[in-house]
Write an enzyme that holds these catalytic residues in place. Sequence first.
Site, short mmCIF file in Angstrom:
data_model
loop_
_atom_site.label_atom_id
_atom_site.label_comp_id
_atom_site.label_asym_id
_atom_site.label_seq_id
_atom_site.Cartn_x
_atom_site.Cartn_y
_atom_site.Cartn_z
N ASN A 40 0.83 -1.22 0.00
CA ASN A 40 0.00 0.00 0.00
C ASN A 40 0.86 1.26 0.00
O ASN A 40 0.37 2.35 0.34
CB ASN A 40 -0.90 0.04 1.24
CG ASN A 40 -1.75 -1.21 1.37
OD1 ASN A 40 -1.46 -2.08 2.18
ND2 ASN A 40 -2.78 -1.32 0.56
N ASN A 67 -2.32 -8.37 -2.50
CA ASN A 67 -3.35 -8.25 -3.54
C ASN A 67 -3.23 -6.96 -4.34
O ASN A 67 -3.80 -6.84 -5.41
CB ASN A 67 -4.75 -8.35 -2.92
CG ASN A 67 -4.94 -7.43 -1.73
OD1 ASN A 67 -4.12 -7.42 -0.82
ND2 ASN A 67 -6.01 -6.66 -1.72
N HIS A 68 -2.47 -5.96 -3.81
CA HIS A 68 -2.28 -4.71 -4.57
C HIS A 68 -0.94 -4.67 -5.30
O HIS A 68 -0.57 -3.61 -5.83
CB HIS A 68 -2.39 -3.51 -3.63
CG HIS A 68 -3.75 -3.34 -3.02
ND1 HIS A 68 -4.90 -3.26 -3.77
CD2 HIS A 68 -4.14 -3.26 -1.71
CE1 HIS A 68 -5.95 -3.12 -2.96
NE2 HIS A 68 -5.51 -3.13 -1.71
FE LIG Z 1 -2.52 -3.92 2.80
FE LIG Z 2 -3.73 -6.56 1.05
#
Ligand SMILES: [Fe+2]
Ligand SMILES: [Fe+2]
Length: 357
Positions: A40, A67-68
């Site tokens: 993030n 997931n990012h």
């Molecule tokens: Fe995260």
């Molecule tokens: Fe995540």
Amino acid sequence: MRVLFLGDIFGRPGREVIRDYLSGLVAREGIDLVLANGENASGGKGILPRDAKLLFGYGVDALSGGNHSFHHRESGPFYDEDVRTIRPANYPDPCPGRGWTVIEGPSGRKVGFGNLMGRVFIPFSLDCPFKAADRMLAEMQAAGCWTTVIDIHAEATAEKKAIAVYLDGRAGAVVGTHTHIQTSDCQILPKGTAYMTDVGMTGPHDSVIGMDFKAVLKSFMLGRRHSFTAATRMASMEGAVIDFGGDGKALYVRPVNCPNIYAGRMEELWEEELRKEELRKEELRREEFRQEELRNTEGGAAGGRESGGGEAEAVEAEGRDAGDGRDGGSGMSIGPGEGGDSLGDSPEGGGNRELED
Ligand SMILES: [Fe+2]
Ligand SMILES: [Fe+2]
């Protein structure tokens, strides 16, 4: 050997916490290696090469993802180039980058740093994390790793714990990320693997897991999608410290939680200064128009008075509009000013905003 593993670095507040406080923590705690999840780090979603390089410059030795990981187009080629930035090993092939890397610690000891992603409540098509872990650990062993730290990036506690139990005695530490909420369940598993379900978030905690809570509340309460904006205040540095013995097995694991250390308060003061400055300017403008109106009045023309009054009124109205704009900007200043961490659904928009972050 003492390893610090930091939870998801979130946006500019997270990066600046690292910039301002990591070296002090490392010195105070006698940390040998700093690992962190950086999924993030750029505007709250993904990591740009520029920000990864900044974090390395601040003292982070390697970064994992989740997931990012592929939010930004630039990330794929960067993962191919930079061995210190990894993404979950169980992304299906073909996938840019690597799922694990080797970091050299004191006395040339090799530490394998791996990344897995859970599949429960994660809307991705992913390979089995258990089988990916088997492959990864075999490769790490073949590469001569003395110990290993695995970041399990997952939503479900049970899945994280199951992976840790599966790897007990084979991995040095299995530490969780993704929820951004630190858990209080540090333990050494029976065969010597350190475990913690989630090490937390290095980022703004006056938020809902990093996002400005206003848009999140609207989204929950009204059931409609809203663009989320990364929060900017009260950032903390959270993670875990893991001590390894001579055999590479974990001796001790404990949480790290340095709450609200970011200069969010400085930013607040800065915003206050800006507001005061705007008020001062507005007062000056009003004074100028008052003076002008007086001059017109002294000129004795009744029409002039009317015109002056109308003008003053118009300007006042304009001033109010400007004020509204500023108010908007203040909410957004935290948006555009801060790099517009606004996290719309368009990846392109997200990318642009984050470039300003
Ligand atoms: Fe995260
Ligand atoms: Fe995540």
